[in-house]
Design an enzyme around this catalytic site. Sequence first.
Site, mmCIF file in Angstrom:
data_model
loop_
_atom_site.group_PDB
_atom_site.id
_atom_site.type_symbol
_atom_site.label_atom_id
_atom_site.label_comp_id
_atom_site.label_asym_id
_atom_site.label_seq_id
_atom_site.Cartn_x
_atom_site.Cartn_y
_atom_site.Cartn_z
ATOM 1 N N SER A 1 51.220 37.284 42.102
ATOM 2 C CA SER A 1 51.378 37.044 40.660
ATOM 3 C C SER A 1 50.303 37.652 39.767
ATOM 4 O O SER A 1 50.432 37.617 38.542
ATOM 5 C CB SER A 1 51.447 35.543 40.383
ATOM 6 O OG SER A 1 52.716 35.039 40.722
ATOM 7 N N SER B 1 53.954 36.188 38.290
ATOM 8 C CA SER B 1 54.098 35.238 37.220
ATOM 9 C C SER B 1 53.118 35.404 36.052
ATOM 10 O O SER B 1 53.378 34.880 34.975
ATOM 11 C CB SER B 1 53.940 33.826 37.786
ATOM 12 O OG SER B 1 52.622 33.592 38.233
ATOM 13 N N LYS C 1 45.663 32.425 31.186
ATOM 14 C CA LYS C 1 46.989 32.053 31.687
ATOM 15 C C LYS C 1 47.206 30.557 31.452
ATOM 16 O O LYS C 1 46.298 29.754 31.668
ATOM 17 C CB LYS C 1 47.095 32.385 33.182
ATOM 18 C CG LYS C 1 48.499 32.171 33.762
ATOM 19 C CD LYS C 1 48.578 32.607 35.225
ATOM 20 C CE LYS C 1 50.003 32.506 35.770
ATOM 21 N NZ LYS C 1 50.100 32.935 37.181
#
Lengths: 95, 490
Positions: free
Chosen positions: B183, B159, B79
């Site tokens: 997320s 997210s 990420k």
Amino acid sequence: MPLSKDDVQKIAFLARIRVPEERLDAIAGELNGIIGWVEQLAEVETGDVEPMTSVVAMPAPLRDDVVTDGAIADKVTANAPDPIGPFYAVPKVVE
Amino acid sequence: MSDLRDLSIADAAEALGKGETSSVELTNACIAAIEANRVLNAFITETPDLARARAKESDARRAKGDAKGPMDGVPIAMKDLFCTEGVRTTAGSHILENFVPTYESTVSANLRDHGAVMLGKANMDELAMGSSNITSYYGPVKSPWTRLGANVDLVPGGSSGGSAAAVSGRLAIAATGTDTGGSIRQPASFTGIVGMKPTYGRCSRWGTVAFASSLDQAGPLTRTVEDAAIMLQAMAGHDPKDSTSLPFDLPDFRAACVPNVKGMKIGIPKEYTLDGMPAAIKTLWEQGVEWLHDMGAETRDVTLPHTKYALPTYYIVAPAEASSNLARYDGVRYGLRVEGDSLDEMYELTRAAGFGAEVQRRVLIGAYVLSAGYYDAYYVKAQKVRSLIFKDFSDAFEDVDVLLTPTAPSAAFALGEKMDDPIAMYLNDVFTVPASLAGLPAISVPAGLDGDGLPLGLQLIAGVCQEQKLFRAASALEAAASFSAKPGGV
């Protein structure tokens, strides 16, 4: 009491975000929507409840008071937008 | 081997160990898939050269008998919230568009030290604020999934949307994510994979771009529960550089992945339902209860009375902490700068240009709830309600080992839906936020498909540091559900 345009202007300055005049009404509407919604917490009885501070109660860790790094000014300023030598540069602050 | 990209971490490690494949071969297969699927926009920055170099090093280590464990040679997506030395780290924001860290986050360093191969930096909602990956400055991520008979682009959740799309689309064997209010778990549910958030403090936050520091926690997105355990073992551990890092030795997470819930007590919190929630989710939840019951668990109803206050509490605490954390983006030390005539004008113009609409909204809310005269009424009040939410869970865990709930109140929605009303978007996290506020470990396990053929996850939540119970129950749920659906084209 709902936030006015002036309130939003003041909050935007506190947050150091420039909000164009023509957006103030729309943002006031959005913020009032969210704040009105979170205000439902007022109905929860929290008289002698302590605010939560941690998941696992543990003392703040202390480390030895020794120098563990340094002399890396070039690394520290590597991403600075406008460095002058090993220094950050900003617009003139003192008249 | 034909389906290299479809391997789990556990199977890849075994194949690597037997010499049936190499890390270079696995890595090249993933790189080719990433290049062929750029339409998904799962990555902000691809790092194929770095990946091939690390894969070669891994193969060389293995040849000498020095392989470092099951992550060694496994290609993963990172990420773009984790700072990676020498590799641009944007956090999905314009304000960090040209930021190249000179250091490595603890989580990514731990994975690197375990031999994992980084394929690139995965797309995400800007500064981790969002539930559909549409707030990314680098464009939305498209889910690899589509509804049966429909040709509508769906969101992967957020997210950690790029991470979820990469793992479910078989572009990476696994991925890192971070979870502040859901997320990791919500995108895992939307894309039919496993997403796990450990107890707050298990993974170091050092070098991870901060959103809300009392909530942010890293975790794995994988295709099996066992993989989540393997990857968490490599990511987690005490780190003196994060003062909230838990100073405990890690248990053997993988060993806990035994699909046997005989004698376990599973709590079903009646508050985890929402008006208008699709019937498929309710049915799947009931099915989940039945599966665990049939496998020998004792299931019982529990109550978590403050659940309905979790989301409003979160939307005070998280923006407050974000407004404080994001003060660092001032145009002085790193990141975007927009020149102004004074220091204040430079700050204001930089932040107006550098932050997108959702980030600005949350920073403004945060600045307001922390401002003089309002701090007690909002922030302190929310932290008190947070204590009550934590107590609800503690009381429940006196009687049960884990809780079973739906992960999200809907399946993946279309790009463009729910975009006008911030609160409608916030409701995505209604079932994931309570465990975040309480700092508890939780996992989403893919458990079924809805009528449109879209995946739905069920969530398990355990008490503080009870990850072993979580992995045990999740393994059983996974075995019962035997979810094998894949997105079209995979």
